[in-house]
Design an enzyme around this catalytic site. Structure first.
Site, PDB file in Angstrom:
ATOM      1  N   SER A 143       0.856  -1.190   0.000  1.00  0.00           N
ATOM      2  CA  SER A 143       0.000   0.000   0.000  1.00  0.00           C
ATOM      3  C   SER A 143       0.891   1.239   0.000  1.00  0.00           C
ATOM      4  CB  SER A 143      -0.870   0.018   1.257  1.00  0.00           C
ATOM      5  OG  SER A 143      -1.519   1.265   1.394  1.00  0.00           O
ATOM      6  N   TYR A 157      -1.346  -0.730  10.400  1.00  0.00           N
ATOM      7  CA  TYR A 157      -1.513  -1.266   9.039  1.00  0.00           C
ATOM      8  C   TYR A 157      -0.396  -0.751   8.122  1.00  0.00           C
ATOM      9  CZ  TYR A 157      -3.590  -1.399   4.322  1.00  0.00           C
ATOM     10  OH  TYR A 157      -3.815  -1.568   2.978  1.00  0.00           O
TER      11      TYR A 157
HETATM   12  P1  NAP Z   1     -11.102  -6.502   0.943  1.00  0.00           P
HETATM   13  O1  NAP Z   1     -12.103  -6.141  -0.107  1.00  0.00           O
HETATM   14  O2  NAP Z   1     -11.402  -6.205   2.380  1.00  0.00           O
HETATM   15  O3  NAP Z   1     -10.755  -8.076   0.780  1.00  0.00           O
HETATM   16  C1  NAP Z   1      -9.839  -8.660   1.629  1.00  0.00           C
HETATM   17  C2  NAP Z   1      -9.680 -10.108   1.261  1.00  0.00           C
HETATM   18  O4  NAP Z   1      -8.690 -10.684   2.126  1.00  0.00           O
HETATM   19  C3  NAP Z   1     -10.955 -10.909   1.452  1.00  0.00           C
HETATM   20  O5  NAP Z   1     -11.089 -11.799   0.370  1.00  0.00           O
HETATM   21  C4  NAP Z   1     -10.704 -11.660   2.757  1.00  0.00           C
HETATM   22  O6  NAP Z   1     -11.344 -12.931   2.818  1.00  0.00           O
HETATM   23  C5  NAP Z   1      -9.210 -11.870   2.679  1.00  0.00           C
HETATM   24  N1  NAP Z   1      -8.616 -12.112   3.995  1.00  0.00           N
HETATM   25  C6  NAP Z   1      -8.566 -11.282   5.072  1.00  0.00           C
HETATM   26  N2  NAP Z   1      -7.913 -11.864   6.090  1.00  0.00           N
HETATM   27  C7  NAP Z   1      -7.517 -13.093   5.636  1.00  0.00           C
HETATM   28  C8  NAP Z   1      -6.816 -14.168   6.213  1.00  0.00           C
HETATM   29  N3  NAP Z   1      -6.370 -14.110   7.484  1.00  0.00           N
HETATM   30  N4  NAP Z   1      -6.620 -15.283   5.475  1.00  0.00           N
HETATM   31  C9  NAP Z   1      -7.070 -15.362   4.202  1.00  0.00           C
HETATM   32  N5  NAP Z   1      -7.742 -14.361   3.600  1.00  0.00           N
HETATM   33  C10 NAP Z   1      -7.963 -13.249   4.312  1.00  0.00           C
HETATM   34  O7  NAP Z   1      -9.700  -5.819   0.685  1.00  0.00           O
HETATM   35  P2  NAP Z   1      -9.023  -5.155  -0.618  1.00  0.00           P
HETATM   36  O8  NAP Z   1      -9.265  -3.694  -0.539  1.00  0.00           O
HETATM   37  O9  NAP Z   1      -9.347  -5.897  -1.858  1.00  0.00           O
HETATM   38  O10 NAP Z   1      -7.494  -5.365  -0.211  1.00  0.00           O
HETATM   39  C11 NAP Z   1      -6.669  -6.338  -0.801  1.00  0.00           C
HETATM   40  C12 NAP Z   1      -5.227  -5.956  -0.513  1.00  0.00           C
HETATM   41  O11 NAP Z   1      -4.988  -4.667  -1.053  1.00  0.00           O
HETATM   42  C13 NAP Z   1      -4.906  -5.861   0.987  1.00  0.00           C
HETATM   43  O12 NAP Z   1      -3.630  -6.401   1.237  1.00  0.00           O
HETATM   44  C14 NAP Z   1      -4.922  -4.367   1.236  1.00  0.00           C
HETATM   45  O13 NAP Z   1      -4.079  -4.020   2.321  1.00  0.00           O
HETATM   46  C15 NAP Z   1      -4.395  -3.839  -0.083  1.00  0.00           C
HETATM   47  N6  NAP Z   1      -4.746  -2.439  -0.323  1.00  0.00           N
HETATM   48  C16 NAP Z   1      -6.035  -2.034  -0.473  1.00  0.00           C
HETATM   49  C17 NAP Z   1      -6.319  -0.685  -0.687  1.00  0.00           C
HETATM   50  C18 NAP Z   1      -7.715  -0.152  -0.867  1.00  0.00           C
HETATM   51  O14 NAP Z   1      -7.886   1.065  -0.934  1.00  0.00           O
HETATM   52  N7  NAP Z   1      -8.724  -1.004  -0.973  1.00  0.00           N
HETATM   53  C19 NAP Z   1      -5.274   0.243  -0.740  1.00  0.00           C
HETATM   54  C20 NAP Z   1      -3.967  -0.217  -0.571  1.00  0.00           C
HETATM   55  C21 NAP Z   1      -3.720  -1.547  -0.368  1.00  0.00           C
HETATM   56  P3  NAP Z   1     -12.949 -13.094   3.060  1.00  0.00           P
HETATM   57  O15 NAP Z   1     -13.557 -12.658   1.745  1.00  0.00           O
HETATM   58  O16 NAP Z   1     -13.136 -14.543   3.325  1.00  0.00           O
HETATM   59  O17 NAP Z   1     -13.299 -12.202   4.187  1.00  0.00           O
END
Ligand code: NAP
Length: 248
Positions: A143, A157
Site C-alpha cells: 500500500s 496497518y
Molecule cells: P477486501 O475487499 O477487504 O478483501 C480482503 C480479502 O482478504 C478478502 O477476500 C478476505 O477474505 C481476505 N482475507 C482477510 N484476512 C484473511 C486471512 N487471514 N486469510 C485469508 N484471507 C484473508 O480488501 P481489498 O481492498 O481488496 O485489499 C486487498 C489488498 O490490497 C490488501 O492487502 C490491502 O491491504 C491492499 N490495499 C487495499 C487498498 C484499498 O484502498 N482497498 C489500498 C492499498 C492496499 P474473506 O472474503 O473470506 O473475508
C-alpha cells in the site's frame, strides 16, 4: 506449460479482480478466502463458466498449518504453482496509536506480514530451481500507506505494509538466482469493502480530492499491474514496486 496461481484473499476486492484477470490470461487459479465462502465460490463459478479453471481454497493465511494444507490442496487440484499473489490483508477501525492494544497489533501483523511470509515460503519451496522447481513469480500487495504512514487512522496497518515492502526487496534478492521474481504493488485509495473495516465505507469518496488524478482507483486497475509483474514481459523486473495511487 500450465500456469497455476494462488491469490490470497481472492474472493473479494483486488484479489477477486486479480483472480478473474488471471483466468482470462490462462492461469488456473486457486481462490483463497477466510470467511466469505459465497464470494469466493462466485469468483470460481464465473471463471469456470468462462471456460477457465479455478478452485476455492479456504485458509487463514496467518495459520502455518492452514497455509501448508492450502498449498498441498493446490498441488493436488491445480498442479505446481508458478505464481503467488500475496493479497490478503486487513485493517481495523481508525484510531490513534495511543489507543491501540496488543491484540489488534498482533492480528494486523499476523495477517499482513506473517501470512505473506508463510505463503511466500510455500511458494518458494515449489518454484525454486534449488528445490527442483521451474521458477515463478510472486507479487506482494502492499500500500502507499507504507511510505505515507496513515497517521490518525491505522499506523499499524501502514507499518505492516512497510514490513512487506522490505520482505519484497530481501526475498527478491534471495531467490533471484533460483528463477523466482518478487515484486510489489502499492495501491492508493481503491473502491473495495476494506474501508468499511476501517469504520468508513465512503472513505474513498471523502478523500479522492487529495489525489492528483482526482478519483479513487478500481480493483481492476490494480489487477492489471499485478498481472503485468507476473508476466514474462516483466522478466527483468524484480525487487520493484508499482504505485497505483493516482499520483499520491
Ligand atoms: P477486501 O475487499 O477487504 O478483501 C480482503 C480479502 O482478504 C478478502 O477476500 C478476505 O477474505 C481476505 N482475507 C482477510 N484476512 C484473511 C486471512 N487471514 N486469510 C485469508 N484471507 C484473508 O480488501 P481489498 O481492498 O481488496 O485489499 C486487498 C489488498 O490490497 C490488501 O492487502 C490491502 O491491504 C491492499 N490495499 C487495499 C487498498 C484499498 O484502498 N482497498 C489500498 C492499498 C492496499 P474473506 O472474503 O473470506 O473475508
Amino acid at each position: 506449460m500450465k500456469k497455476v496461481m494462488i491469490v490470497t484473499g481472492g474472493g473479494r476486492g483486488i484479489g477477486a479482480a486479480t483472480a478473474r484477470l488471471a483466468a482470462q490470461r490462462g492461469y488456473a487459479v486457486g481462490v483463497n478466502y477466510l470467511n466469505n465462502e459465497a464470494a469466493a465460490l462466485a469468483v470460481v463459478e464465473d471463471i469456470r463458466k468462462a471456460g477457465g479453471a479455478a478452485v476455492p481454497l479456504r485458509a487463514n493465511v496467518a495459520s502455518e498449518d492452514e497455509v501448508v494444507a492450502m498449498f498441498q490442496e493446490a498441488d493436488r487440484t491445480l498442479g505446481r504453482i508458478s505464481a503467488l499473489v500475496n493479497n490478503a490483508g486487513i485493517l481495523h477501525k481508525q484510531m490513534r496509536v495511543e489507543d491501540m492494544d496488543a491484540e489488534r497489533l498482533r492480528r494486523v501483523l499476523d495477517t499482513n506480514v506473517v501470512g505473506a511470509f508463510l505463503c511466500a515460503r510455500e511458494a518458494v519451496r515449489r518454484m525454486s530451481t534449488r528445490h527442483g522447481g521451474s521458477g515463478g513469480a510472486i507479487v506482494n500487495v502492499s500500500s502507499v500507506a507504507a511510505r505515507l504512514g496513515s497517521a490518525g487512522e491505522y499506523v499499524d496497518y501502514a507499518a505492516s505494509k512497510g514490513a512487506l515492502d522490505t520482505m519484497t526487496i530481501g526475498l527478491a534478492n534471495e531467490v533471484a538466482a533460483d528463477g523466482i521474481r518478487v515484486n510489489g504493488v502499492r495501491p492508493g485509495f481503491i473502491y473495495t469493502d476494506m474501508h468499511a473495516s476501517g469504520g468508513e465505507p465512503g472513505r474513498v469518496d471523502r478523500v479522492k480530492h487529495f489525489v492528483p488524478l482526482k478519483r479513487g482507483g478500481t480493483a481492476e486497475e490494480v489487477a492489471a499491474a499485478i498481472l503485468w509483474l507476473l508476466s514474462d514481459e516483466a522478466g527483468y523486473t524484480t525487487g520493484g514496486f508499482i504505485d497505483i495511487a493516482g499520483g499520491r
